[in-house]
Design a protein around this motif. Structure first.
Motif, short mmCIF file in Angstrom:
data_model
loop_
_atom_site.label_atom_id
_atom_site.label_comp_id
_atom_site.label_asym_id
_atom_site.label_seq_id
_atom_site.Cartn_x
_atom_site.Cartn_y
_atom_site.Cartn_z
N MET A 1 -10.46 -1.53 -1.45
CA MET A 1 -9.02 -1.31 -1.22
C MET A 1 -8.24 -2.61 -1.28
N GLU A 2 -8.91 -3.69 -1.75
CA GLU A 2 -8.32 -5.03 -1.82
C GLU A 2 -7.96 -5.57 -0.44
N TYR B 1 -13.95 -1.86 2.37
CA TYR B 1 -12.55 -2.31 2.38
C TYR B 1 -12.23 -3.22 1.19
N LEU C 1 -9.20 5.34 7.74
CA LEU C 1 -10.35 5.53 6.85
C LEU C 1 -11.64 4.95 7.43
N GLY D 1 -1.97 8.05 1.78
CA GLY D 1 -3.11 7.93 0.87
C GLY D 1 -3.94 6.68 1.08
N THR D 2 -3.37 5.65 1.69
CA THR D 2 -4.13 4.41 1.88
C THR D 2 -4.08 3.97 3.34
N GLU D 3 -4.29 4.91 4.25
CA GLU D 3 -4.27 4.58 5.68
C GLU D 3 -5.58 3.89 6.03
N TRP D 4 -5.61 2.58 5.86
CA TRP D 4 -6.85 1.82 5.91
C TRP D 4 -7.54 1.89 7.27
N MET E 1 0.85 -1.19 0.00
CA MET E 1 0.00 0.00 0.00
C MET E 1 0.89 1.24 0.00
#
Length: 390
Positions: free
Chosen positions: A380-381, A377, A275, A269-272, A265
């Motif tokens: 986001m894979e 989620y 989010l 930008g992709t702080e899962w 990741m």
């Protein structure tokens, strides 16, 4: 289900298994609208947190309602309202407007099990037996001795000093432990009170709390069997929990992350995890962590490399889609991991189980909320799966 905790004092929780946990309230660091440079600094703070100790740890991020009155109290703190009538009028209007808005926040705790010596483990086991025996005979509860309290509190104080100061750690109170227990048992019912903010006059923080009626004893019904007369034909279609501590039960779905993107990741930008707060629903999360130092992790990698080499030697030429391609991918991951460990002596290996939890007043509503989290989620894979419980 019996309440796991047997006694609370300061930020210590004594449990039925004999393990003693120390909990700390953490303050979040501003992040959402910060520039990339600041976000990298915040990331470094979190790395320092997970590099500060080894062993098992638990991070709780629980959603909670915010009392509008508490917001107004912060507005008027230190203000002379008699000398500023316009300010007083604005505060009253603010209070009226906030009454129609559902305010929320996320409260964070870090819990760590405290270590015991070999001799202490024996005493711990004996203490568990004594506690169970006393409870069976309805005898008075056994509370920890003063020596035990001092021993464990000393460990907890050391851990608190290791937590980076940017998170403003403070000892959790028994009132907070009880709030967490009530929240977990009544998730999704909108029945939460305010999260205890700090030690106040008259709060149950200094004396040992013997858990009788203070902490709820939940009745846990896996798959809501009581709704079907105790006959569940297909448990895979009922992956939820029915938890009752009052007249209105809470139906909950807990989903664990079972897969992450193979390609990694991009940051930022992709702080899962962050989010989760962008979702239009209340979702709690918990991180179960096992933290290992770099030296131990490198030795584990060496064993894994030896096993991998043996598998390479035994493999047959199976083409592009055979097992050899899987070994190549694993070898690349192992090499990248080893490179990361070599960056600093402070690096750690963190094994994590992330669990998201939602709740509602009905099973269908809870499953609908869980489906929304899963779909979010999946984009986001990141794969979430509700495991089949006992």
């Amino acid at each position: 289900m019996r309440t796991p905790a047997t006694a609370l004092t300061s930020n210590l929780m004594f449990t039925r298994s004999g393990t003693v946990w120390a909990s700390f309230r953490l303050s979040p660091v501003p992040y959402g609208y910060c520039p990339p440079k600041i976000k990298k600094t915040v990331k470094a703070f979190h790395q320092a947190l997970f590099q500060s100790f080894e062993g098992e740890a638990l991070v709780l991020g629980l959603t909670a309602d915010v009392d509008p009155a508490s917001v107004v109290e912060q507005m008027i703190e230190g203000v002379d309202l008699q000398a500023n009538p316009d300010c007083a009028a604005e505060v009253l209007e603010t209070l009226d407007s906030l009454e129609d808005i559902q305010l929320g926040t996320r409260a964070f705790w870090l819990s760590v099990p405290l270590r015991v010596s070999a001799q202490g483990a024996v005493k711990q086991a004996v203490g568990v037996f004594h506690h169970e025996f006393a409870e069976l005979l309805a005898l008075p509860r056994i509370v920890p001795s003063e020596k035990e309290l001092q021993h464990y509190q000393l460990q907890a104080d050391v851990i608190e000093k290791l937590i980076p100061g940017v998170f403003k750690p403070r000892k959790a109170t028994p009132a907070e432990h009880i709030w967490m227990a009530i929240h977990n048992a009544q998730r999704g019912l909108g029945a939460d009170g305010r999260v205890p903010t700090s030690t106040v006059q008259g709060d149950v923080t200094e004396e040992i709390v013997q858990l009788g009626s203070a902490m709820p004893t939940p009745w846990i019904d896996e798959g809501g069997q009581s709704d079907e007369g105790g006959k569940i034909r297909n448990p895979f279609a009922r992956k939820f929990l029915k938890i009752a501590t009052s007249e209105t039960p809470s139906y909950q779905v807990l989903q664990a992350i079972s897969a992450m993107p193979r390609g990694g990741m991009v940051f930022p930008g992709t702080e899962w995890l962050y989010l989760a707060d962008t979702l239009p629903l209340d979702v709690d999360f918990v991180l179960r962590l096992t933290i290992t130092g770099a030296d131990v992790a490198k030795r584990q990698n060496a064993k894994a490399e030896a096993t991998l080499a043996d598998q390479y030697w035994q493999r047959t030429d199976e083409g592009i889609t055979g097992s050899s391609s899987e070994l190549d991918a694993y070898a690349q991951d192992l090499a990248a991991f080893q490179t990361a460990l070599n960056r600093s002596e402070k690096e750690t290996k963190v094994q994590m189980t992330a669990i998201f939890a939602v709740g509602a007043e009905t099973a269908e509503a809870a499953k609908d909320l869980a489906a929304k989290v899963e779909t979010f989620y999946k984009g986001m894979e990141i794969v979430l799966e509700a495991p089949l419980g006992g």
